[in-house]
Design an enzyme around this catalytic site. Sequence first.
Site, PDB file in Angstrom:
ATOM      1  N   PHE A 164       1.435  -1.236   8.649  1.00  0.00           N
ATOM      2  CA  PHE A 164       1.587  -1.281  10.107  1.00  0.00           C
ATOM      3  C   PHE A 164       1.566  -2.729  10.569  1.00  0.00           C
ATOM      4  O   PHE A 164       0.748  -3.519  10.089  1.00  0.00           O
ATOM      5  CB  PHE A 164       0.462  -0.505  10.801  1.00  0.00           C
ATOM      6  CG  PHE A 164       0.622   0.983  10.704  1.00  0.00           C
ATOM      7  CD1 PHE A 164       1.364   1.675  11.652  1.00  0.00           C
ATOM      8  CD2 PHE A 164       0.054   1.681   9.666  1.00  0.00           C
ATOM      9  CE1 PHE A 164       1.526   3.043  11.554  1.00  0.00           C
ATOM     10  CE2 PHE A 164       0.215   3.051   9.558  1.00  0.00           C
ATOM     11  CZ  PHE A 164       0.960   3.743  10.511  1.00  0.00           C
TER      12      PHE A 164
ATOM     13  N   LEU B 208      -6.104  -1.578  -0.445  1.00  0.00           N
ATOM     14  CA  LEU B 208      -5.960  -1.829   0.990  1.00  0.00           C
ATOM     15  C   LEU B 208      -6.525  -3.193   1.316  1.00  0.00           C
ATOM     16  O   LEU B 208      -7.631  -3.335   1.803  1.00  0.00           O
ATOM     17  CB  LEU B 208      -6.724  -0.772   1.785  1.00  0.00           C
ATOM     18  CG  LEU B 208      -6.359   0.682   1.541  1.00  0.00           C
ATOM     19  CD1 LEU B 208      -7.111   1.560   2.504  1.00  0.00           C
ATOM     20  CD2 LEU B 208      -4.872   0.873   1.705  1.00  0.00           C
TER      21      LEU B 208
ATOM     22  N   HIS C  10      -2.260   1.105  15.682  1.00  0.00           N
ATOM     23  CA  HIS C  10      -1.145   1.351  14.763  1.00  0.00           C
ATOM     24  C   HIS C  10       0.196   1.361  15.490  1.00  0.00           C
ATOM     25  O   HIS C  10       1.131   2.003  15.066  1.00  0.00           O
ATOM     26  CB  HIS C  10      -1.325   2.692  14.037  1.00  0.00           C
ATOM     27  CG  HIS C  10      -2.542   2.752  13.190  1.00  0.00           C
ATOM     28  ND1 HIS C  10      -3.777   3.080  13.686  1.00  0.00           N
ATOM     29  CD2 HIS C  10      -2.728   2.505  11.868  1.00  0.00           C
ATOM     30  CE1 HIS C  10      -4.662   3.045  12.716  1.00  0.00           C
ATOM     31  NE2 HIS C  10      -4.057   2.694  11.594  1.00  0.00           N
TER      32      HIS C  10
ATOM     33  N   GLU D 176      -4.734  -6.550   2.916  1.00  0.00           N
ATOM     34  CA  GLU D 176      -3.582  -7.351   3.330  1.00  0.00           C
ATOM     35  C   GLU D 176      -3.770  -8.826   2.993  1.00  0.00           C
ATOM     36  O   GLU D 176      -2.816  -9.550   2.745  1.00  0.00           O
ATOM     37  CB  GLU D 176      -3.336  -7.178   4.832  1.00  0.00           C
ATOM     38  CG  GLU D 176      -2.689  -5.849   5.206  1.00  0.00           C
ATOM     39  CD  GLU D 176      -3.674  -4.695   5.204  1.00  0.00           C
ATOM     40  OE1 GLU D 176      -4.895  -4.939   5.148  1.00  0.00           O
ATOM     41  OE2 GLU D 176      -3.224  -3.528   5.236  1.00  0.00           O
TER      42      GLU D 176
ATOM     43  N   ASP E 118       0.334  -3.937  12.980  1.00  0.00           N
ATOM     44  CA  ASP E 118      -0.987  -4.290  13.483  1.00  0.00           C
ATOM     45  C   ASP E 118      -1.788  -5.071  12.446  1.00  0.00           C
ATOM     46  O   ASP E 118      -2.599  -5.925  12.787  1.00  0.00           O
ATOM     47  CB  ASP E 118      -1.734  -3.006  13.857  1.00  0.00           C
ATOM     48  CG  ASP E 118      -0.885  -2.090  14.717  1.00  0.00           C
ATOM     49  OD1 ASP E 118      -1.146  -2.022  15.915  1.00  0.00           O
ATOM     50  OD2 ASP E 118       0.079  -1.479  14.191  1.00  0.00           O
ATOM     51  N   PHE E 119      -1.533  -4.745  11.162  1.00  0.00           N
ATOM     52  CA  PHE E 119      -2.295  -5.410  10.106  1.00  0.00           C
ATOM     53  C   PHE E 119      -1.715  -6.774   9.758  1.00  0.00           C
ATOM     54  O   PHE E 119      -2.215  -7.462   8.869  1.00  0.00           O
ATOM     55  CB  PHE E 119      -2.370  -4.535   8.845  1.00  0.00           C
ATOM     56  CG  PHE E 119      -2.786  -3.125   9.133  1.00  0.00           C
ATOM     57  CD1 PHE E 119      -3.634  -2.849  10.202  1.00  0.00           C
ATOM     58  CD2 PHE E 119      -2.299  -2.072   8.388  1.00  0.00           C
ATOM     59  CE1 PHE E 119      -4.001  -1.547  10.492  1.00  0.00           C
ATOM     60  CE2 PHE E 119      -2.667  -0.774   8.675  1.00  0.00           C
ATOM     61  CZ  PHE E 119      -3.522  -0.507   9.734  1.00  0.00           C
TER      62      PHE E 119
ATOM     63  N   GLU F 219       0.843  -1.192   0.000  1.00  0.00           N
ATOM     64  CA  GLU F 219       0.000   0.000   0.000  1.00  0.00           C
ATOM     65  C   GLU F 219       0.882   1.247   0.000  1.00  0.00           C
ATOM     66  O   GLU F 219       1.651   1.473   0.947  1.00  0.00           O
ATOM     67  CB  GLU F 219      -0.925  -0.037   1.216  1.00  0.00           C
ATOM     68  CG  GLU F 219      -1.902  -1.221   1.125  1.00  0.00           C
ATOM     69  CD  GLU F 219      -2.453  -1.653   2.475  1.00  0.00           C
ATOM     70  OE1 GLU F 219      -2.307  -0.898   3.449  1.00  0.00           O
ATOM     71  OE2 GLU F 219      -3.020  -2.761   2.543  1.00  0.00           O
TER      72      GLU F 219
END
Lengths: 494, 325
Positions: free
Chosen positions: B83, B58, B129, B60, B85-86, B29
């Site tokens: 990030f 977007l 994030h 993942e 987090d993803f 991204e």
Amino acid sequence: MQTLTLPKGGKTMEEGTVVEWLLEEGEPVSAGEPVLYFESDKATSEITADEDGVLLERSVAEGETVPVGTELGRIGSDDEAIEGADTAGTEPTDGEPDPAGKPEGEPDPGSKPKPNSDPAGAAPRATPSARRIARERGVSLSAVAAETGVRQITRDDVEAYTPVGADTNGDDVTTAAEPDELTVEPVSNPEYGDVLGSPWARVLAANHGIPLSAVADETGTDRVRASDVAAYVENEPREPGPEPTGPGPDAAVGTEPVTGSIDEPAIAREGPPTGARGVMFDRMSTVANEYASTTTVARVDVTDLVSLYDQLSAAWGEDVPLSLTAFVVRAVARSLPEHDVLNAEVTSEENVRVYEDINVGIAADTDEGLLVPTIYDADDRTVRALSREIDRLASGARDGTLDHDDMQNGTFTVSNAGNLGAYINTPQINPPQTAVLGMCAIVDEPGVVDGEVVPRKMMHLTLTYDHRVVEGATAVGFLRTVKSLLESPESLLS
Amino acid sequence: MSEHTVRESINRALAEELERDERVFLYGEDVGDYGGLYQVTDGLQDRFGEERVFDTPLSETTLGGTAVGAALTGTRPVVEIMFGDFMAIIADQITNFAAKMYFNYGDGTGVPMVVRTTYGAGDQFGLHHSQSPIGWFQNVPGIKIVAPSTPHDYKGLLKASIRDDDPVIFLENKLRYEDEGEVPDGEYTVPLCRSERKRKGEDVTVVAIGGMVDVAMEAAERLEADGVDAEVIDPRTVVPLDKEPIFDSVRKTHRLVIVHEAATFGGFGGEIAAEVAEEALFYLDAPIERVGAPFTPVPFAENLEEAYLPDEEDVIEAVQNTLGR
């Protein structure tokens, strides 16, 4: 009045660019509506109005890049337009606009807010639990917003709006009573009383043979660490105990009281090697530590030798205890003068002593260990005489009747492990000598004589020598001479 | 040697590998036109073209699935997850596909993909994030997890990760992109699965991961002024872990402190502590100390976030605890 300033969107953000103003100067705006978009090095973010009013001024034009904290514009009521201009920059910003922005790149509001939208008509924002409670209670979020004046409704706002007494089910975990703080009591250990030791401290104490309780008494702690053990050892020189050996725990773990259940192998006996075995221990240690022992091997055709041995045994009868070893000693004694560095001793680092006399030691296996009695002047003796001497020395070694002279003054050694069945055996040098010859088992093997494969009797001779003082060529040359003598055995009788 | 930032080191590593091996390509991204959220991939699309450096929607899940597929066809995809987090979203593709192919087929099938991602708190990005995802993947055999600490290691380890035949999660600490350090001018790689002793010491072993290596090093400097000689070990590759240097160090110092940014409970420090308890318990002179975050999401408020993140003070306190001070 609200002063719009460029927020710090992250610790690395130092400046930002105004991408787009969403309002013209003088255009009305409601609290919560976006006023402008700006771009930092991370992403595009929006700044929203905190209050209802009009955009009084755009201080920074679209496309302009300014440092964090720069005033971008002002929002206020119409009548603040002039007053505000006077005080611009002096009024503190109340309420940071959305500082984190939307760095992940979540789509910014696709449809730009309508500047003229009625704030009361827009759906208020509410947290999920506020929505749930509002739904459960049949409360309109818009009504809550209107009543409380809050645009971002939380659970508390909804509850404040409908203070129903039933809401005491206490599912709010954050208010759970703190448990009483635990009191940690030292655990009493039957081995040490109330004394506790770190693993490493226990290892050190065990290696020094010190009880942990003594360390505790001495140092006044019931939590013994390695430094306490070290302090104890330093203060008690009268009882130093053995030095800790090796790295410690892995070796010492078996003697650790806390792990004493490990099964060690049962001991049949132990003690220092004594007598002949003590001598062997010392001499072999010397060889292992100091000598450059190297071995070379010859394969000897002993068919004729065995045949001659059989003939002579029959002819001489029991009068002569004929042995093959005697033939080998005879061959060795003949070959040594030509390779005399094998008939020598290393007396010190600076001195190699080569002997003229040839005294051959014969390794003899006894109940007490290996003995090496000496045949003096082996080169002056016939096979018959050698056989008699070998027999005397061997039986003397077994009976323990050899005298002191029989046990010393050897200049070279022959060891016959062949009669024990060793196919290849490399005896170790008897220091301070420089070489030892090993005799191995005689085996029937196919051999080639005059181009024909015929059954032959073969034996290995192994010469182990100290390569510090003996060249390999010397060793091989010596073995070749011995081999040729043994393969023409009649020559040994002359 | 020249001074470079972590950002430059990663950019150069990517450029060199794109140049060296035509099977390497890079997507994610905003990595192309925009040059990456943190400008790590700046200029790469211009240089290598849109075929090899490109932007994606977007999603993942799609990034993970296409990377596994591409790697199976023999290419070497490098995917950026904006990030860490993803990583939860791409986790299925990594855990159940990338990590399993080698074992599933038993014929040497590999998935040579690299998933680059940012991690860590301290930039006020809030609870969605700012996470450190090591703990989410440390229990998955079949992937390598790399968390460098210096510009030198970032570059060398990323190049080695791209060349490696296993799937690699390559973790980049958000706060460290601007950190500068010496980087060799010529071609080099840093081997995976080898820890490095970043500082030699006798009194205590401090194992620090990723962005916490700098924190541990600064703590060690301050401890030195107090007469405490701390050894700092940087595993660099977290999984599989190069354990022996840690054991050796503990056998020498008799004390162990582990520092990472993620929550202490369930974190990687627990694994290191357990390994040391199994292999070197009797060398320990003090309980093992773990320094990490509290068991709570990363707070947004700046003061709370500061309190949340482990810092030098926390490391120093833990070291003093092991010394019984």
